[in-house]
Design a protein around this motif. Structure first.
Motif, PDB file in Angstrom:
ATOM      1  N   TYR A  63       0.826  -1.199   0.000  1.00 18.98           N
ATOM      2  CA  TYR A  63       0.000   0.000   0.000  1.00 18.98           C
ATOM      3  C   TYR A  63       0.867   1.257   0.000  1.00 18.98           C
ATOM      4  O   TYR A  63       0.509   2.270  -0.612  1.00 18.98           O
ATOM      5  CB  TYR A  63      -0.942   0.005   1.209  1.00 18.98           C
ATOM      6  CG  TYR A  63      -2.030  -1.031   1.116  1.00 18.98           C
ATOM      7  CD1 TYR A  63      -3.177  -0.805   0.355  1.00 18.98           C
ATOM      8  CD2 TYR A  63      -1.911  -2.255   1.776  1.00 18.98           C
ATOM      9  CE1 TYR A  63      -4.177  -1.767   0.264  1.00 18.98           C
ATOM     10  CE2 TYR A  63      -2.908  -3.222   1.689  1.00 18.98           C
ATOM     11  CZ  TYR A  63      -4.034  -2.975   0.927  1.00 18.98           C
ATOM     12  OH  TYR A  63      -5.019  -3.921   0.824  1.00 18.98           O
ATOM     13  N   ALA A  64       2.000   1.174   0.683  1.00 16.96           N
ATOM     14  CA  ALA A  64       2.921   2.312   0.697  1.00 16.96           C
ATOM     15  C   ALA A  64       3.537   2.531  -0.681  1.00 16.96           C
ATOM     16  O   ALA A  64       3.716   3.672  -1.115  1.00 16.96           O
ATOM     17  CB  ALA A  64       4.017   2.082   1.737  1.00 16.96           C
ATOM     18  N   ILE A  65       3.856   1.424  -1.361  1.00 17.13           N
ATOM     19  CA  ILE A  65       4.391   1.541  -2.724  1.00 17.13           C
ATOM     20  C   ILE A  65       3.357   2.190  -3.629  1.00 17.13           C
ATOM     21  O   ILE A  65       3.676   3.079  -4.432  1.00 17.13           O
ATOM     22  CB  ILE A  65       4.780   0.148  -3.270  1.00 17.13           C
ATOM     23  CG1 ILE A  65       5.912  -0.460  -2.435  1.00 17.13           C
ATOM     24  CG2 ILE A  65       5.183   0.236  -4.740  1.00 17.13           C
ATOM     25  CD1 ILE A  65       6.249  -1.890  -2.803  1.00 17.13           C
ATOM     26  N   LEU A  66       2.105   1.760  -3.489  1.00 12.66           N
ATOM     27  CA  LEU A  66       1.021   2.314  -4.290  1.00 12.66           C
ATOM     28  C   LEU A  66       0.795   3.787  -3.963  1.00 12.66           C
ATOM     29  O   LEU A  66       0.646   4.627  -4.852  1.00 12.66           O
ATOM     30  CB  LEU A  66      -0.255   1.505  -4.023  1.00 12.66           C
ATOM     31  CG  LEU A  66      -1.401   1.600  -5.030  1.00 12.66           C
ATOM     32  CD1 LEU A  66      -2.296   0.379  -4.905  1.00 12.66           C
ATOM     33  CD2 LEU A  66      -2.227   2.850  -4.804  1.00 12.66           C
ATOM     34  N   ILE A  70       1.252   7.061  -6.557  1.00 17.34           N
ATOM     35  CA  ILE A  70       0.215   8.050  -6.851  1.00 17.34           C
ATOM     36  C   ILE A  70       0.706   9.461  -6.537  1.00 17.34           C
ATOM     37  O   ILE A  70       0.559  10.385  -7.342  1.00 17.34           O
ATOM     38  CB  ILE A  70      -1.072   7.736  -6.053  1.00 17.34           C
ATOM     39  CG1 ILE A  70      -1.702   6.439  -6.565  1.00 17.34           C
ATOM     40  CG2 ILE A  70      -2.072   8.895  -6.159  1.00 17.34           C
ATOM     41  CD1 ILE A  70      -2.906   5.984  -5.770  1.00 17.34           C
ATOM     42  N   LYS A  71       1.300   9.621  -5.369  1.00 17.79           N
ATOM     43  CA  LYS A  71       1.761  10.950  -4.958  1.00 17.79           C
ATOM     44  C   LYS A  71       2.901  11.446  -5.849  1.00 17.79           C
ATOM     45  O   LYS A  71       2.971  12.637  -6.163  1.00 17.79           O
ATOM     46  CB  LYS A  71       2.190  10.925  -3.490  1.00 17.79           C
ATOM     47  CG  LYS A  71       1.018  10.789  -2.521  1.00 17.79           C
ATOM     48  CD  LYS A  71       1.478  10.809  -1.073  1.00 17.79           C
ATOM     49  CE  LYS A  71       0.281  10.811  -0.126  1.00 17.79           C
ATOM     50  NZ  LYS A  71       0.698  10.816   1.295  1.00 17.79           N
ATOM     51  N   LEU A 154      -6.317  -1.429  -7.889  1.00 21.00           N
ATOM     52  CA  LEU A 154      -6.623  -0.398  -6.902  1.00 21.00           C
ATOM     53  C   LEU A 154      -6.024   0.947  -7.308  1.00 21.00           C
ATOM     54  O   LEU A 154      -6.658   1.999  -7.169  1.00 21.00           O
ATOM     55  CB  LEU A 154      -6.091  -0.819  -5.526  1.00 21.00           C
ATOM     56  CG  LEU A 154      -6.357   0.141  -4.356  1.00 21.00           C
ATOM     57  CD1 LEU A 154      -7.850   0.400  -4.190  1.00 21.00           C
ATOM     58  CD2 LEU A 154      -5.764  -0.432  -3.066  1.00 21.00           C
ATOM     59  N   TYR A 155      -4.810   0.917  -7.836  1.00 20.30           N
ATOM     60  CA  TYR A 155      -4.161   2.137  -8.338  1.00 20.30           C
ATOM     61  C   TYR A 155      -5.001   2.782  -9.435  1.00 20.30           C
ATOM     62  O   TYR A 155      -5.237   3.997  -9.427  1.00 20.30           O
ATOM     63  CB  TYR A 155      -2.773   1.788  -8.858  1.00 20.30           C
ATOM     64  CG  TYR A 155      -2.107   2.858  -9.694  1.00 20.30           C
ATOM     65  CD1 TYR A 155      -1.343   3.862  -9.112  1.00 20.30           C
ATOM     66  CD2 TYR A 155      -2.237   2.852 -11.085  1.00 20.30           C
ATOM     67  CE1 TYR A 155      -0.728   4.839  -9.878  1.00 20.30           C
ATOM     68  CE2 TYR A 155      -1.627   3.820 -11.865  1.00 20.30           C
ATOM     69  CZ  TYR A 155      -0.880   4.810 -11.264  1.00 20.30           C
ATOM     70  OH  TYR A 155      -0.282   5.785 -12.037  1.00 20.30           O
ATOM     71  N   GLU A 156      -5.439   1.955 -10.392  1.00 28.60           N
ATOM     72  CA  GLU A 156      -6.233   2.483 -11.499  1.00 28.60           C
ATOM     73  C   GLU A 156      -7.563   3.045 -11.005  1.00 28.60           C
ATOM     74  O   GLU A 156      -8.045   4.065 -11.514  1.00 28.60           O
ATOM     75  CB  GLU A 156      -6.461   1.388 -12.543  1.00 28.60           C
ATOM     76  CG  GLU A 156      -5.190   0.986 -13.274  1.00 28.60           C
ATOM     77  CD  GLU A 156      -5.416  -0.117 -14.283  1.00 28.60           C
ATOM     78  OE1 GLU A 156      -6.558  -0.634 -14.351  1.00 28.60           O
ATOM     79  OE2 GLU A 156      -4.471  -0.466 -15.012  1.00 28.60           O
TER      80      GLU A 156
END
Length: 229
Positions: A63-66, A70-71, A154-156
């Motif tokens: 989740y941190a990688i994701l 995004i950021k 989830l990213y998309e």
């Protein structure tokens, strides 16, 4: 207690531990996912024309990688956008063709250099922005960071369906028009200064207005100005 009963109880404890572990992992992942969604949702409050998106990472693991992906994507876009806006709002650019700002250098070396450097910087920045607005490029970015289909999905979901990124995707056409407009201004300005340089003995500046020795020269000068209005 018989040996079989002891084995049975051990198996029961192992199964319970497994269920407890699974339950803990499920709850942990759900908590991290909710934290991620909340954090990304909070980015809506930022102004992409002024703020940065490289805020502290609030999640862990994948989740941190994701979250970082995004950021980072949004922050790179914001930095490029703000750089482009700085060029467009720069007094040197907005007042480039004002007669009152013409220097005593009738070779217009400073103006030509400014146009050249501004064109190079502007086109590099805005081309990056246009690429970052492309939906396929947004999708490809996460695949350089991770391969798990769940996190990619989830990213998309967050990047393509969220208001934060929707503004980026929808701004692509506007950026293309801005690129054309700014390059027209820079190209026309370059042509105008070449014209003034060529006819430097046939014009003067009086009361912040360019005066020519012939109507034909004035008409040609005004033609350049009309292109950038």
């Amino acid at each position: 207690m018989s040996k079989k009963r002891k084995i049975f109880l051990v198996l029961i404890f192992i199964i319970l531990d497994i269920f407890l572990l699974i339950g803990f992992l499920v709850i942990r992942d759900k908590t991290l996912e909710n934290t991620l969604k909340k954090e990304i949702n909070s980015l809506k409050e930022l102004d992409i024309t002024k703020d940065r998106y490289n805020t502290k990472i609030k999640t862990r693991g994948n989740y941190a990688i994701l979250e970082k992906a995004i950021k980072t994507y949004l922050d790179d876009y914001a930095v490029n956008l703000q750089s482009v806006l700085n060029i467009l709002n720069d007094d040197k650019f907005t007042n480039l063709l004002l007669a009152e700002n013409y220097t005593d250098d009738l070779e217009f070396k400073e103006e030509f250099l400014f146009i050249e450097t501004t064109r190079e910087t502007f086109n590099t920045k805005i081309n990056n922005l246009i690429e970052e607005c492309d939906k396929d490029n947004i999708k490809k970015y996460i695949r350089t960071k991770m391969v798990d289909p769940y996190y990619i999905s989830l990213y998309e979901e967050l990047m393509l369906d969220d208001n934060v990124s929707r503004e980026i995707v929808e701004s692509k056409e506007l950026l293309a028009k801005t690129k054309d407009r700014v390059n027209t201004i820079l190209d026309t300005s370059e042509e105008l200064f070449s014209f003034l340089k060529k006819h430097q003995e046939e014009w003067t500046v009086e009361n912040n207005e360019v005066k020519f020795t012939t109507q034909a020269l004035l008409d040609e000068y005004n033609t350049y100005l009309e292109k950038v209005q």
